[in-house]
Design an enzyme around this catalytic site. Structure first.
Site, PDB file in Angstrom:
ATOM      1  CE  LYS A  25      35.116  43.504 -86.771  1.00 37.76           C
ATOM      2  NZ  LYS A  25      35.525  44.466 -85.719  1.00 37.76           N
ATOM      3  N   GLY A  74      37.983  47.308 -82.984  1.00 40.18           N
ATOM      4  CA  GLY A  74      39.351  47.804 -82.898  1.00 40.18           C
ATOM      5  C   GLY A  74      40.412  46.737 -82.947  1.00 40.18           C
ATOM      6  CG  HIS A 102      44.308  25.592 -89.423  1.00 43.46           C
ATOM      7  ND1 HIS A 102      44.223  26.062 -88.138  1.00 43.46           N
ATOM      8  CD2 HIS A 102      43.220  24.806 -89.613  1.00 43.46           C
ATOM      9  CE1 HIS A 102      43.114  25.596 -87.588  1.00 43.46           C
ATOM     10  NE2 HIS A 102      42.500  24.824 -88.450  1.00 43.46           N
ATOM     11  CB  THR A 149      80.899  39.924 -66.193  1.00 42.79           C
ATOM     12  OG1 THR A 149      79.589  39.784 -66.729  1.00 42.79           O
ATOM     13  CG2 THR A 149      80.897  39.601 -64.726  1.00 42.79           C
ATOM     14  N   GLY A 150      81.335  42.505 -68.587  1.00 45.69           N
ATOM     15  CA  GLY A 150      81.847  42.746 -69.932  1.00 45.69           C
ATOM     16  C   GLY A 150      81.060  42.066 -71.025  1.00 45.69           C
ATOM     17  CD  GLU A 198      71.332  46.176 -69.603  1.00 50.51           C
ATOM     18  OE1 GLU A 198      72.445  46.185 -70.145  1.00 50.51           O
ATOM     19  OE2 GLU A 198      71.063  45.506 -68.606  1.00 50.51           O
ATOM     20  CD  GLU A 227      30.899  48.631 -89.197  1.00 46.68           C
ATOM     21  OE1 GLU A 227      32.122  48.423 -89.280  1.00 46.68           O
ATOM     22  OE2 GLU A 227      30.179  48.129 -88.336  1.00 46.68           O
ATOM     23  CG  HIS A 245      83.888  23.313 -75.943  1.00 47.13           C
ATOM     24  ND1 HIS A 245      82.979  22.440 -76.485  1.00 47.13           N
ATOM     25  CD2 HIS A 245      83.729  23.250 -74.609  1.00 47.13           C
ATOM     26  CE1 HIS A 245      82.303  21.866 -75.524  1.00 47.13           C
ATOM     27  NE2 HIS A 245      82.726  22.322 -74.373  1.00 47.13           N
ATOM     28  NE  ARG A 280      73.189  21.421 -78.369  1.00 46.15           N
ATOM     29  CZ  ARG A 280      72.018  22.034 -78.315  1.00 46.15           C
ATOM     30  NH1 ARG A 280      71.653  22.848 -79.280  1.00 46.15           N
ATOM     31  NH2 ARG A 280      71.218  21.828 -77.309  1.00 46.15           N
ATOM     32  CE  LYS A 321      74.137  24.089 -75.039  1.00 48.07           C
ATOM     33  NZ  LYS A 321      72.889  23.356 -74.976  1.00 48.07           N
TER      34      LYS A 321
END
Lengths: 112, 573
Positions: B45, B42, B221, B284-285, B310, B70, B454, B450, B448
């Site tokens: 394969k 199961g 691999h 908090t929106g 949610e 089979e 800001h 990057r 923060k």
């Protein structure tokens, strides 16, 4: 010998054998299988067998249709139950047993 | 001539066409060689092997032969119909051939020497019939149930694999896992090139399928366990732990959808294809922020995929409408797609797999996950952390802006809970509640970001009927002023401004007065001057009159003198 048993044995002796032997070309193993099967037929089932030898190299589709995996394979479709035997049947006694042939020869002598 | 280079030539690979497998194996399975695919009952394969054939026949022009031990052709047809594969069509087009080898246990009696030439002939016949390049034997171990002579079976299997190799057949042989062994009959001893192990595990009532490349001779691999899923389009494997920090980054910026927030991020918003984490406590929106981004994205005509863990799609649409964000038209225009699922319906891997798939299909430029933190309930912390990493990695590689919403707990830990993922993200926004003077106010700041200049400000924001509005932040002696304190400050400033205005007016008035006074003075001076001038003019005129009169008098006098002299002369004659 009681009448019933006699009748039974007689019936057994009249049963038709339908056999197909699937081989792969003319290899030693194929040849051995063919010889051994023929010998059994001639000695035990004379006049009441239908043996056909099929070379699956020639007829690969038959190998699929009749679910042949190994070679040589001997398929007995009649009498019931059907049976499949694989190998070169070098042990003829085992082949007789495998095919379910009563262990009496045509001449009535017990097979030893 | 000796072949010197043969050892150096790369192992040739055949792409399988199975989603993700070719990436893990660096190109596919070894070409013209057998691969063992094993796993417990199961684990998928048989499907794996069959999909290998179907993809080969449909995508790579490599017809295939399935030798099944089979399941009958009928069983297989039924099994794969639900996965959207139409094997009948492939069979009719001679791109696929299925040979069902039926072996009944104990049906065959062995008497003496034999070989498995029957199988070889059947295979050869099938291969020739469709011009096959791929072969699947599923599962050849069934032979061991039908035949008892191990010596013959083993030597024949060895011969079979050699035979397939000689014919250049890329082959998958399946085997069932038993105990410590990879396969019940030790098939791995015959297959030296590539072994793939499939697994199906249930942890905490959530099942996950996994795949691992146990061995791949002559090739690098991925050695990890890769989750995979089986759904209506077959198998998908997720090469998500892939090496990659090598992805293209974009310098293009996209709007956050919230006016003031763009300003806080260097005035331009997020980088396209970056990862944004928005964490905040309940209420908090966060979702509103996400909705703004969705709206901005769709308004540009780009696609946005919203994963909600949610709320249902209709719930989100309704709630956002109340704050003035109408997403419905974008849903209708197929620009926005909202996918809702409970975190616990699948395992984490499955969630990730599903995300991968949907993203692959929908090709969005922005993906919102609201909230990622909820996925914790579907796995352990460690698992969730790796999931985040892989998700972020995947999004980045595809140049998709990832907007991850994280719900943090109340107890003031809002800055630490995002830890597992914060180092991965490019921009981290924090939403917080500030409790002050008996009220709770929402503030936002850029933890923060990057690669951009800001803002360091903490800004208060309101959720209004027209969406999220950022308001100016006030820094007081005790820190940031929000709510009533901010209002008081605002009032004070308004009063101050009013006072200044009045002062100005007063000064202006004074100036006007002074100007008037000055003008009056000028007027008076001018009047005096005019009077003087007039006086002067008048005096001058009088003078001239008098001068004229004098002249007249003089003439008159002279005339009268001449008259007397003439009469004097006349008197003499």
């Amino acid at each position: 010998m009681p009448e019933f048993e006699e009748l039974l044995q007689e019936a057994a002796h009249r049963v038709q054998y339908v056999l197909r032997l699937y081989v792969t070309g003319a290899t030693d193993r194929s040849t051995r299988a063919i010889t051994n099967t023929r010998w059994i037929c001639e000695h035990y089932l004379k006049g009441r067998y239908d043996l056909r030898v099929v070379d699956i190299y020639q007829q690969p589709l038959l190998a699929k249709t009749y679910q042949i995996i190994a070679a040589p394979t001997l398929v007995k479709s009649e009498p019931l139950p059907p049976k499949r035997l694989v190998g070169d049947f070098s042990d003829r006694e085992r082949l007789v047993a495998g095919l379910g042939i009563p262990r009496e020869r045509e001449d009535g002598r017990r097979n030893t | 001539m000796p072949k010197v280079n043969s050892r150096l030539t790369m192992l040739e690979k055949v792409p399988t066409g199975i989603n993700g497998l070719d990436e893990i194996t660096g190109g596919g399975l070894p070409a013209g060689r057998p691969t063992l695919v094993c796993g417990a009952a199961g684990c998928g394969k048989s499907l794996f092997a069959l999909e290998f054939l179907i993809r080969g026949a449909t995508k790579h022009d490599q017809p295939g032969v399935l030798m099944t031990f089979e399941e009958s052709v009928d069983d297989i047809r039924k099994n794969v119909a639900s996965l959207g594969f139409d094997i009948d069509a492939l069979i009719a087009q001679k791109r696929l051939i299925i040979d069902f080898v039926r072996i009944e246990r104990g049906e065959i009696e062995e008497q003496g020497e034999y070989d498995l030439e029957g199988l070889f002939i059947r295979l050869a016949h099938s291969i020739a019939l469709v011009g096959a390049k791929r072969v699947v034997l599923d599962t050849i171990e069934a032979l061991f149930a039908g035949l008892s002579n191990q010596a013959i079976l083993r030597s024949e299997l060895r011969r079979l694999f050699g035979w397939l190799k000689q014919r250049g057949m890329t082959t998958i042989i399946t085997g069932e896992r038993a105990g410590d062994q990879l396969t019940r009959q030790g098939l791995e001893e015959f297959i030296s090139d590539c072994v793939i192990l499939l697994d199906h595990r249930v942890i905490g009532q959530i099942s996950t399928r996994r795949l691992r490349v146990v061995k791949y001779r002559g090739s690098t691999h991925g050695t990890n366990e890769y989750p995979f899923l089986i759904d209506e389009s077959g198998i998908s494997i997720l090469p998500v732990t892939s090496s990659g920090l090598e992805y293209e980054v974009s310098a293009e910026r996209v709007s956050t959808g919230v006016g003031g927030l763009d300003e806080m991020l260097g005035g331009l918003g997020y980088y396209r294809g970056s990862t944004v984490l928005l964490s905040g406590t309940a209420g908090t929106g966060k979702t509103s922020m996400a909705a703004h981004l969705a709206q901005a994205t769709c308004a540009r005509g780009e696609r946005c995929l919203f994963f909600s863990f949610e709320e249902s799609a209709s719930q989100i649409l309704r709630n956002m409408r109340t704050i003035g964000i109408d997403l419905q038209p974008f849903v209708r225009k197929e620009l926005l797609r909202i996918h809702s699922a409970r975190p616990t319906v699948y395992g984490l891997e499955m969630h990730l797999a599903r995300m991968h798939k949907l993203i692959g299909q929908f090709r969005p430029t922005v993906v919102i996950v609201d909230p990622v933190s909820n996925l914790r309930s579907a796995g352990t912390n460690e698992e969730t952390a790796t999931l985040f990493v892989r998700l972020v990695d995947f999004l980045r590689r595809n140049g998709i802006l990832g907007f991850l919403v994280s719900l943090t707990s109340w107890a003031g830990t809002s800055e630490t809970t995002g830890d597992s993922i914060s180092s991965m993200v490019d921009t981290w926004l924090l939403l917080r509640d500030i409790e002050l003077s008996g009220e709770r106010n929402k503030v936002l700041y850029v933890r923060k970001s990057r690669g951009m200049n800001h803002s360091n400000q903490v800004r208060e924001f309101h959720i209004t009927s027209k969406g999220v509005k950022l308001v100016e932040a006030y820094l007081g002696p005790g820190g940031v002023l929000t709510g009533a304190a901010r209002l008081a400050q605002e009032t004070r400033e308004v009063a101050e401004a009013e006072r200044l205005k009045q002062e100005m007016e007063r000064r202006e008035l004074a100036l006007t007065h002074r100007r008037k006074a000055m003008e009056a003075q000028i007027e008076a001076l001018r009047a005096a001057f005019d009077a003087e001038a007039e006086e002067l003019r008048r005096t001058a005129a009088n003078g001239r009159d008098r001068l004229g009169q004098l002249e007249i008098d003089r003439e008159a006098m002279a005339r009268s003198r001449r008259v007397t002299e003439r009469s004097k002369k006349n008197n003499h004659r």
